[in-house]
Design an enzyme around this catalytic site. Sequence first.
Site, short mmCIF file in Angstrom:
data_model
loop_
_atom_site.label_atom_id
_atom_site.label_comp_id
_atom_site.label_asym_id
_atom_site.label_seq_id
_atom_site.Cartn_x
_atom_site.Cartn_y
_atom_site.Cartn_z
N ASP A 8 0.87 -1.17 0.00
CA ASP A 8 0.00 0.00 0.00
C ASP A 8 0.91 1.23 0.00
O ASP A 8 2.14 1.11 -0.23
CB ASP A 8 -0.99 -0.03 1.18
CG ASP A 8 -0.32 0.14 2.54
OD1 ASP A 8 0.92 0.25 2.59
OD2 ASP A 8 -1.04 0.17 3.56
N HIS A 9 0.35 2.42 0.25
CA HIS A 9 1.14 3.66 0.22
C HIS A 9 2.29 3.63 1.24
O HIS A 9 3.34 4.19 1.01
CB HIS A 9 0.23 4.87 0.48
CG HIS A 9 -0.58 4.74 1.73
ND1 HIS A 9 -1.64 3.84 1.83
CD2 HIS A 9 -0.50 5.36 2.94
CE1 HIS A 9 -2.16 3.94 3.05
NE2 HIS A 9 -1.48 4.85 3.74
N CYS A 65 3.15 -3.35 3.98
CA CYS A 65 2.31 -2.23 4.39
C CYS A 65 2.92 -1.63 5.65
O CYS A 65 4.08 -1.94 5.97
CB CYS A 65 0.84 -2.64 4.56
SG CYS A 65 0.48 -3.79 5.88
N GLY A 66 2.20 -0.77 6.35
CA GLY A 66 2.78 -0.09 7.49
C GLY A 66 3.20 -1.05 8.59
O GLY A 66 4.36 -1.11 8.99
N THR A 67 2.25 -1.81 9.09
CA THR A 67 2.54 -2.78 10.16
C THR A 67 2.77 -4.19 9.63
O THR A 67 3.28 -5.05 10.36
CB THR A 67 1.34 -2.89 11.12
OG1 THR A 67 0.21 -3.37 10.36
CG2 THR A 67 0.99 -1.55 11.76
N GLY A 68 2.33 -4.45 8.42
CA GLY A 68 2.38 -5.80 7.85
C GLY A 68 1.11 -6.58 8.12
O GLY A 68 0.79 -7.54 7.43
N GLY A 70 -2.21 -5.81 7.91
CA GLY A 70 -3.30 -5.76 6.92
C GLY A 70 -3.02 -6.70 5.77
O GLY A 70 -3.90 -7.46 5.33
N MET A 71 -1.79 -6.68 5.27
CA MET A 71 -1.41 -7.56 4.15
C MET A 71 -1.49 -9.03 4.59
O MET A 71 -2.01 -9.87 3.86
CB MET A 71 0.01 -7.25 3.68
CG MET A 71 0.13 -5.94 2.92
SD MET A 71 -0.77 -6.03 1.35
CE MET A 71 -0.36 -4.42 0.66
N HIS A 98 10.67 -22.65 9.50
CA HIS A 98 9.65 -23.20 10.38
C HIS A 98 8.24 -23.11 9.81
O HIS A 98 7.45 -24.04 9.96
CB HIS A 98 9.65 -22.46 11.74
CG HIS A 98 10.86 -22.76 12.57
ND1 HIS A 98 10.96 -22.37 13.89
CD2 HIS A 98 12.03 -23.39 12.29
CE1 HIS A 98 12.13 -22.76 14.39
NE2 HIS A 98 12.80 -23.38 13.43
N ARG A 132 8.88 -31.78 12.21
CA ARG A 132 7.87 -31.34 13.18
C ARG A 132 7.15 -30.08 12.69
O ARG A 132 5.99 -29.84 13.05
CB ARG A 132 8.51 -31.09 14.55
CG ARG A 132 9.46 -29.92 14.63
CD ARG A 132 10.14 -29.82 15.99
NE ARG A 132 10.89 -28.59 16.18
CZ ARG A 132 12.12 -28.38 15.70
NH1 ARG A 132 12.73 -29.30 14.99
NH2 ARG A 132 12.73 -27.22 15.93
N HIS A 133 7.83 -29.30 11.85
CA HIS A 133 7.19 -28.07 11.34
C HIS A 133 6.10 -28.42 10.33
O HIS A 133 5.06 -27.76 10.28
CB HIS A 133 8.25 -27.15 10.74
CG HIS A 133 9.30 -26.78 11.73
ND1 HIS A 133 9.02 -26.00 12.84
CD2 HIS A 133 10.60 -27.12 11.82
CE1 HIS A 133 10.12 -25.87 13.56
NE2 HIS A 133 11.10 -26.54 12.96
C1 RB5 Z 1 -1.93 2.53 6.56
O1 RB5 Z 1 -2.03 3.70 7.29
C2 RB5 Z 1 -1.82 1.33 7.47
O2 RB5 Z 1 -3.02 1.14 8.14
C3 RB5 Z 1 -1.46 0.11 6.67
O3 RB5 Z 1 -0.27 0.34 5.98
C4 RB5 Z 1 -1.22 -1.15 7.47
O4 RB5 Z 1 -0.39 -0.92 8.56
C5 RB5 Z 1 -2.41 -1.91 7.82
O5 RB5 Z 1 -2.36 -2.98 8.42
#
Ligand code: RB5
Length: 142
Positions: A8-9, A65-68, A70-71, A98, A132-133
């Site tokens: 994403d952005h 993405c920002g936190t990973g 959402g993806m 693993h 085991r994995h």
């Molecule tokens: C975008 O602001 C943020 O929400 C997205 O990149 C991501 O972190 C979502 O999980």
Amino acid sequence: MKIGICSDHAGVEYKSKLISYLLRKGYEVVNFGTDSTERCDYPDFANPLGCSLEKGECDLGIAICGTGNGMAITLNHYKSVHAGLAWNTKVGSYVKTHNNANVLVLPARFISYTMAVNIVRIWLTSEFAGGRHQRRLDKIPR
Ligand code: RB5
């Protein structure tokens, strides 16, 4: 080896640099966007990557993405996807050895680009350990 990549952005800058890195290393790359820094919705880019993996059009995927989260949450809805988040090289190695993740997810707002590319390198060159994995993976509902 064909790698699908999306962001994403929040991940677009790392995605663009990672595409150059992967091409330099000889991988075939399919870019599912976004290619803009305009605010957007991560499923709009995770879904095309998930569909391509489902159809066997790509061998592996990278999603940023920002936190990973959402993806990872979106991509793990696809039957053939095991998406795993990594934030350092040790986790990047375990997510393959693993978890046998066929999609690597990176949290762009919480790691440097140098860390991101090192994680990608380690994930691509590590091998699933099986044993085991595999037993644990077999217990995950699909
Ligand atoms: C975008 O602001 C943020 O929400 C997205 O990149 C991501 O972190 C979502 O999980």
